[in-house]
Write an enzyme that holds these catalytic residues in place. Structure first.
Site, PDB file in Angstrom:
ATOM      1  N   ARG A   6      22.866  15.662  -8.902  1.00 45.56           N
ATOM      2  CA  ARG A   6      21.818  14.779  -8.559  1.00 45.56           C
ATOM      3  C   ARG A   6      21.556  13.916 -10.012  1.00 45.56           C
ATOM      4  NH1 ARG A   6      19.223  13.303  -4.057  1.00 45.56           N
ATOM      5  NH2 ARG A   6      19.879  11.741  -4.802  1.00 45.56           N
TER       6      ARG A   6
ATOM      7  N   PRO B  16       0.535  -1.361  -0.387  1.00 45.14           N
ATOM      8  CA  PRO B  16      -0.785   0.348  -0.072  1.00 45.14           C
ATOM      9  C   PRO B  16       1.015   1.237  -0.182  1.00 45.14           C
ATOM     10  CG  PRO B  16      -0.779  -1.421   1.466  1.00 45.14           C
ATOM     11  CD  PRO B  16       0.512  -1.877   1.009  1.00 45.14           C
ATOM     12  N   GLU B  17       0.912   2.165  -1.078  1.00 50.71           N
ATOM     13  CA  GLU B  17       1.493   3.683  -0.925  1.00 50.71           C
ATOM     14  C   GLU B  17       0.424   4.675  -0.200  1.00 50.71           C
ATOM     15  OE1 GLU B  17       4.302   4.275  -1.980  1.00 50.71           O
ATOM     16  OE2 GLU B  17       4.531   1.899  -2.453  1.00 50.71           O
TER      17      GLU B  17
ATOM     18  N   ARG C  16       1.917 -11.342   5.724  1.00 49.71           N
ATOM     19  CA  ARG C  16       2.501 -11.440   6.042  1.00 49.71           C
ATOM     20  C   ARG C  16       3.857 -10.783   6.973  1.00 49.71           C
ATOM     21  NH1 ARG C  16       4.294  -9.353  -0.452  1.00 49.71           N
ATOM     22  NH2 ARG C  16       2.880 -10.893  -1.264  1.00 49.71           N
TER      23      ARG C  16
ATOM     24  N   HIS D 180      -3.882 -15.464  10.815  1.00 50.32           N
ATOM     25  CA  HIS D 180      -3.610 -13.790  10.272  1.00 50.32           C
ATOM     26  C   HIS D 180      -4.157 -12.791  11.142  1.00 50.32           C
ATOM     27  CE1 HIS D 180      -0.289 -16.104   8.042  1.00 50.32           C
ATOM     28  NE2 HIS D 180      -1.608 -16.978   7.240  1.00 50.32           N
TER      29      HIS D 180
END
Length: 272
Positions: free
Chosen positions: A153, A2-3, A111, A92
């Site tokens: 950069r 998830p972002e 996980r 879980h």
């Protein structure tokens, strides 16, 4: 994983169910997450009222009436569900926060890369948040800021904007889509961006993330909202995951390169 849009979707989904609700009991079944759940957390959080649920990057910040906070992180596969008390357990299901409404918040994480941590009120900063870049929707993230940070950069611009020290929230999917809308090839060195390109890229990052939030995020593999609903931003993707397909703007074939061990799709005609 998830972002920012997915985490913001979860935050918005949780907020109406938790604000001003008192935590009556905390049931911890599995403390071995990415970082161990503090042994004292169930005792410290019990009987406390939830005053706010915020977000910093991909972390959910839960403020209690004591001034203490909890940090919730979904990791790669974590979900925080709103359920009725007594809802059957499945494998879980690691942690429950029972509320005085009769509902509960259940943290489910196959996980175990997520986290539930305690942040005492006397600690003004938290090590997980200290070095994070600005939020993309705040005035601190602007074209001049990005231009100055990019000077000298040589790193590819896609990797540059995915760096959480530069800005939070521009994960792999959203970086690819933002660069497409800005017409910038992901392989270009960050230091070669002009001021105008930096300003445009900031606008497109905000645009893409804003649309993703409104559409509930992008459902790829594990993500679901607080009620288990899917996100729909994947229907708006122009380049991510579309290698070999025709560009929806110009018809060229979408190309694929690997940058920093991540697949990066782009249109060779629309992005320069």
């Amino acid at each position: 994983m998830p972002e920012l849009p997915e985490v913001e979707t979860v935050r918005r989904g949780l907020e109406p169910h938790v604000l001003q609700r008192r935590i009556t009991r905390v049931l911890l079944r599995e403390p071995r997450l990415r970082w161990p759940v503090p042994e004292a957390l169930p005792r410290l959080a019990a009987k406390r009222r939830i005053e706010a649920i915020g977000r910093r990057g991909k972390y959910l910040l839960v403020t209690l009436d004591s001034g203490d906070r909890m940090i919730w992180h979904l990791g790669m596969s974590g979900r925080m569900f709103v359920l009725e008390r007594g809802h059957p357990l499945v494998k879980h299901d690691h942690l429950d926060f029972e509320l005085d409404s009769g509902q509960l918040l259940r943290f489910h994480d196959p996980r175990r890369f997520g986290a539930v941590l305690w942040w005492p009120r006397e600690e003004t900063e938290h090590v997980l948040l200290r070095a994070m870049g600005p939020e993309p929707f705040t005035p601190a993230f602007n074209g001049e800021y990005l231009f100055e940070k990019s000077r000298g950069r040589s790193v590819a611009v896609k990797n540059f904007i995915m760096d959480g020290h530069i800005v939070v929230g521009a994960g792999n999917i959203y970086a690819a889509e933002s660069l497409f809308r800005a017409g910038i090839r992901p392989t270009r060195a960050a230091g070669k961006l002009t001021r105008a390109q930096c300003q445009l890229l900031v606008e497109k990052i905000r645009e893409v993330l804003g649309e993703a939030v409104e559409l509930g995020g992008t459902t790829l593999r594990d993500f679901a909202g607080a009620r288990g609903e899917s996100g729909y931003f994947q229907q708006e993707l122009f380049v991510y995951g579309r290698e070999g397909q025709s560009c929806r703007v110009c018809g060229s074939t979408i190309k694929l390169e690997v940058l920093g061990a991540r697949q990066s799709c782009y249109c060779p005609r629309c992005q320069r």
